[in-house]
Design an enzyme around this catalytic site. Structure first.
Site, PDB file in Angstrom:
ATOM      1  N   GLU A 213       6.355  -5.260   2.530  1.00  0.00           N
ATOM      2  CA  GLU A 213       7.126  -4.093   2.077  1.00  0.00           C
ATOM      3  C   GLU A 213       8.578  -4.153   2.547  1.00  0.00           C
ATOM      4  OE1 GLU A 213       4.083  -4.076   3.226  1.00  0.00           O
ATOM      5  OE2 GLU A 213       2.962  -3.281   1.528  1.00  0.00           O
TER       6      GLU A 213
ATOM      7  N   HIS B  44      -5.347   5.472   2.767  1.00  0.00           N
ATOM      8  CA  HIS B  44      -5.035   5.421   1.328  1.00  0.00           C
ATOM      9  C   HIS B  44      -4.897   6.830   0.767  1.00  0.00           C
ATOM     10  CE1 HIS B  44      -6.532   1.291   1.733  1.00  0.00           C
ATOM     11  NE2 HIS B  44      -5.955   1.019   0.584  1.00  0.00           N
TER      12      HIS B  44
END
Ligand SMILES: Cc1ncc(C[n+]2csc(CCOP(=O)(O)OP(=O)(O)O)c2C)c(N)n1
Length: 659
Positions: free
Chosen positions: A398, A465
Site C-alpha cells: 500500500e 475487514h
C-alpha cells in the site's frame, strides 16, 4: 584514488571541480554560522558530496531528483540561487515553504527537485510514481532517488524497489552507504556481504561505485541514465562513502572509531580530486584560490539577501487557507432526463469509467484490479477498455502505491488508488498523512490522488475487514473525506473527488455495493464536496449521519411514523456541512449523531462539540451520539449486530425525542 578522465576535457574537469567545491564551502560557512548561533541546526554532507554532485551533473535538468538531508550538491548543481536555499534554511519567505518546513524539506517543480519529508523511505515510492508518469508519457526520462543505507531498512525501500522492478520503472535508487544510520553501524542494519547483493533478490541491476570519486559517480550515473532512457528498468546504485561529521552537528561522532575516521579522511572527495587536477596540471594553486574566492563571495552576497529578509508575516487566514488547492474544480451538470437504475457499486464503476474516458492521464492502481477486476469487481472490464498501462495490478504494498500516486501527481497526472479493503490503509498511512495531506501546505504541490476505501461492517468479516476508519483521516488537515450513502452520490462524489486537485479519501460501504439501487444520471457529473443532503424533513429532532447510518435511520423512521425528523446525510466528513446541520438543529432543538464507527474519537464527537459550542441556546436536550461499541468489529453475526450502533439507535432516538 584512481580517476579516469576519459570523455572529460579540461573545461569539464574544472567545472566539476567548482561544482564539488561549492557545497563544501557552503557547509563550512554554515558550520561557522552555527557556532555563532545564527542558524539552529545543520545536517552535514561533508565527505559525501561527490554523490549528490555527480547525480546533479549527470541527469538532464528536467529529470526529477529526490534528494535527502545530505545532498546539498543536488541543489547547487541545479543552480538554485543560494539566497533561496539560505532563506529556506532560515524559515524566511524567500525560501520554498513560506517558513513552514525546514532545511531540505521542500520540493520545487522549477528545478525538478522533490525534497524529503522527515520520514526515511517514502520518497522511494514517490520516485516510482514520477517514473511511471514518464514511462506512460514515453518521454525517455530518468528519475533518481536517494536513501541512506540505514533508511533502506524501512519497508518503504523494499516496496519501492520491488514495484520498480516489477514495472520496469526507469529509477536510479542511489544508496549512500556511509556505514552508519544515526549511530548504528550497517552490520546492525542488514546482513549481506555487500549492499548490491540486494539487487539479486529483486531481480534488478545493482552497481557499486566509490562514492567519493566524483568522476566515477558522475560517469556511472550518466551512463546508467543513458541506458535507462533507452530501455526502462530500475537500478540499485550503491555509493560507498563516509559521513565525516555527526548525524547533525549536536550529535557528534563519538561512536566512530578513530581509525575509521582517519582512513576515510584520506579519501576525502574534494581533496583527492583537487590533488588529481593539480597533478594533471588542469588547475594550479592560483586557480583554486580564485575559485574559492568567487564562491565565497557568492555565498556572502546571498547570505546578505537572506539576513535582510523579514520573517514571514503571521496570518492565520493564509495559514489555514493554504491547506488546500482552491483552484475551483470543474462542475459537471447532468442532463436530467437520462437516467438508469444502478446499484451503488455500478455507480462507482460508471463514475470511474467515465473519469478514465475524460482524463487520459488518469491511472488506477490496486491489488488484483486488472483482469480480475478487483475483489469487488469495481474495475471489471477496465483493462480491456483502457489497457494495462493505466489500469495497474500492483504488488501487495500500500505504501509504495499511494506514494506512486503522489509521484504521478507531481508529474502532472492523476491517480486513483484502490485499497482492497479500507482496513489495509494502515500499511499506507504514512504516505497519506505525511505526503498527500501536507505537501500543498508545505510547498504548494498538489496531491491529485483519490484513495478508494471499501469500508464497513455488516458482512461478518471480523476485525480486519470491517473497520470504519474515516475518523483517522478527518483528523488530518489537507485531506478531504467523502462518504456517499446512495448510488447517485457515489457517482457524483467520486467524479468530484477525481476532478478535485486535493487528496480525497473516498469511503464506499461494502455492504451497500449490491444491496441498494436507484436511478442514476447517465452523464458525467459532479456532486459538490462539502454539501450535506437533507434526506427527510421533520420538526422534532435532527438525525445527523452518513454511510450505512443513513439507511439505518431511514429504516427506523419508516417504522416510527410518529417521529418527525430532519435526516441529514453528511456525504462529506471533511469539510463537513456545518451550516446545514446548524440550521436543522436550530429548528428542531434536538440532535442525535449516528455513525457506524466506534464512539471515542469518532466524527460524532467533533460534531457534538461544535453544536454545543455554536447552538447551545437552541438546544432543548443534550447532544446525543449513537456509535458502535469501542471494541474491534467482531465476526459472529450476533456479536456484530450487538457491536453496531444500529442495535441501539431506535431506543436512543426515542429517548431523545421524549426528553
Ligand atoms: C521513519 C524514520 N525513522 C527514524 C528517523 C530518525 N532518523 C533520522 S536520520 C536517521 C539515520 C539515517 O541513516 P541513513 O539512512 O543511513 O542516512 P545517513 O544519515 O547516514 O545519511 C534516523 C534514524 C526518521 N527520520 N524516519
Amino acid at each position: 584514488m584512481e580517476f579516469n578522465r576519459a570523455g572529460f576535457d579540461n573545461d569539464a574537469l574544472i567545472n566539476i571541480y567548482k561544482e564539488l567545491l561549492k557545497p563544501r564551502l557552503i557547509e563550512e560557512k554554515m558550520l561557522v554560522l552555527l557556532r555563532q548561533g545564527k542558524i539552529a541546526k545543520w545536517f552535514s554532507g561533508i565527505g559525501q558530496e561527490a554523490i549528490a554532485v555527480g547525480c546533479g551533473l549527470a541527469l538532464d535538468a528536467d529529470e526529477y531528483i529526490l534528494p535527502m538531508h545530505r545532498n546539498l550538491g543536488v541543489f547547487t548543481t541545479r543552480k538554485i540561487p543560494l539566497h533561496r536555499l539560505f532563506s529556506q534554511w532560515q524559515g524566511k519567505p524567500g525560501g520554498f515553504t513560506k517558513g513552514r518546513d525546514r532545511s531540505f524539506h521542500f520540493g520545487t517543480q522549477e528545478y525538478h527537485i522533490i525534497g524529503m519529508i522527515s520520514h526515511l523511505g517514502p520518497q522511494m515510492g514517490v520516485a516510482d510514481g514520477i517514473a511511471l508518469g514518464n514511462l506512460l508519457k514515453k518521454n525517455n526520462k530518468v528519475t533518481a532517488v536517494f536513501s541512506g543505507d540505514g533508511g533502506t531498512s524501512e519497508g518503504d525501500f523494499h516496496e519501492a524497489v520491488n514495484v520498480a522492478a516489477v514495472w520496469d520503472l526507469p529509477v536510479i535508487f542511489i544508496i549512500e552507504n556511509n556505514g552508519y544510520g544515526l549511530s548504528t553501524p550497517s552490520n546492525e542494519q542488514f546482513r549481506m556481504k555487500q549492499f548490491i547483493d540486494k539487487g539479486i533478490g529483486y531481480g534488478m541491476e545493482a552497481v557499486q561505485v566509490d562514492g567519493n570519486n566524483i568522476l566515477e559517480t558522475y560517469s556511472t550515473i550518466r551512463s546508467l541514465a543513458e541506458s535507462l532512457r533507452k530501455k526502462p528498468h530500475p537500478v540499485l546504485l550503491e555509493c560507498l562513502t563516509f559521513r565525516m561529521r555527526g548525524h547533525e552537528e549536536a550529535s557528534g561522532t563519538k561512536y566512530v572509531p578513530k581509525e575509521l575516521m582517519d582512513e576515510w579522511g584520506k579519501k576525502d572527495p574534494l581533496i583527492n580530486y583537487e590533488n588529481y587536477l593539480l597533478k594533471e596540471k588542469v588547475i594550479d594553486a592560483d586557480m583554486i584560490s580564485a575559485f574559492r574566492k568567487e564562491i565565497k563571495q557568492e555565498i556572502e552576497k546571498n547570505l546578505e539577501i537572506t539576513f535582510a529578509e523579514e520573517n514571514p508575516k503571521v496570518d492565520t487566514v493564509t495559514e489555514t487557507g493554504d491547506m488546500y488547492d482552491t483552484t475551483p474544480p470543474k462542475v459537471y451538470i447532468p442532463s436530467p432526463d437520462k437516467k438508469t437504475e444502478k446499484r451503488y457499486l455500478d455507480a462507482i464503476t460508471d463514475g470511474m469509467r467515465q473519469a478514465m474516458q475524460q482524463h487520459e492521464d488518469l491511472v488506477i492502481m490496486g491489488q488484483d484490479i486488472a483482469e480480475y477486476g478487483g475483489v469487488f469487481k469495481a474495475t471489471a472490464g477496465f483493462v480491456e477498455e483502457f489497457g494495462r498501462g493505466r489500469v495497474r495490478n500492483t504488488p501487495i504494498c500500500e505504501s509504495a502505491i499511494i506514494g506512486a500516486g503522489f509521484g504521478l501527481s507531481i508529474n502532472g497526472m492523476k491517480a486513483i488508488v484502490e485499497m482492497q479493503f479500507a482496513d489495509f490503509v494502515t500499511c499506507g498511512f504514512n504516505q497519506i498523512i505525511n505526503n498527500l495531506a501536507k505537501s500543498y501546505y508545505r510547498w504548494g504541490q498538489k496531491a491529485d490522488v483519490v484513495v478508494r476505501m471499501p469500508t464497513g461492517a455488516g458482512v461478518n468479516a471480523g476485525p480486519f475487514h470491517s473497520q470504519s476508519n474515516e475518523a483517522w483521516f478527518v483528523h488530518t488537515p489537507g485531506l478531504k473525506v467523502v462518504y456517499p450513502a446512495f448510488p447517485s452520490d457515489a457517482k457524483g462524489l467520486l467524479i468530484a473527488a477525481i476532478e478535485d486537485p486535493n487528496p480525497v479519501m473516498y469511503f464506499e460501504h461494502k455492504a451497500l455495493y449490491r444491496s441498494i439501487a436507484e436511478e442514476v444520471f447517465d452523464d458525467y457529473y459532479t456532486t459538490e464536496i462539502g454539501q450535506a443532503r437533507l434526506v427527510r424533513e421533520g420538526n422534532d429532532v435532527t438525525i445527523v449521519t452518513y454511510g450505512f447510518g443513513v439507511h439505518w435511520a431511514l429504516e427506523t423512521l419508516n417504522k416510527n411514523h410518529d417521529i418527525s425528523a430532519d435526516l441529514i446525510d453528511l456525504r462529506t466528513l471533511l469539510p463537513w456541512d456545518k451550516e446545514c446541520v446548524e440550521n436543522s438543529v436550530r429548528k428542531t432543538g434536538r440532535v442525535i449523531i449516528l455513525h457506524e464507527d466506534t464512539l471515542i474519537g469518532g466524527v460524532g464527537g467533533e460534531i457534538a462539540a461544535h453544536l454545543s459550542e455554536h447552538c447551545f441556546e437552541d438546544l432543548d436536550a443534550p447532544v446525543i451520539r449513537c456509535a458502535s461499541l469501542d471494541t474491534p468489529v467482531p465476526m459472529n453475526v450476533e456479536l456484530e449486530l450487538n457491536f453496531l450502533a444500529k442495535s441501539r439507535f431506535e431506543e436512543q432516538l426515542k429517548k431523545l425525542v421524549a426528553y
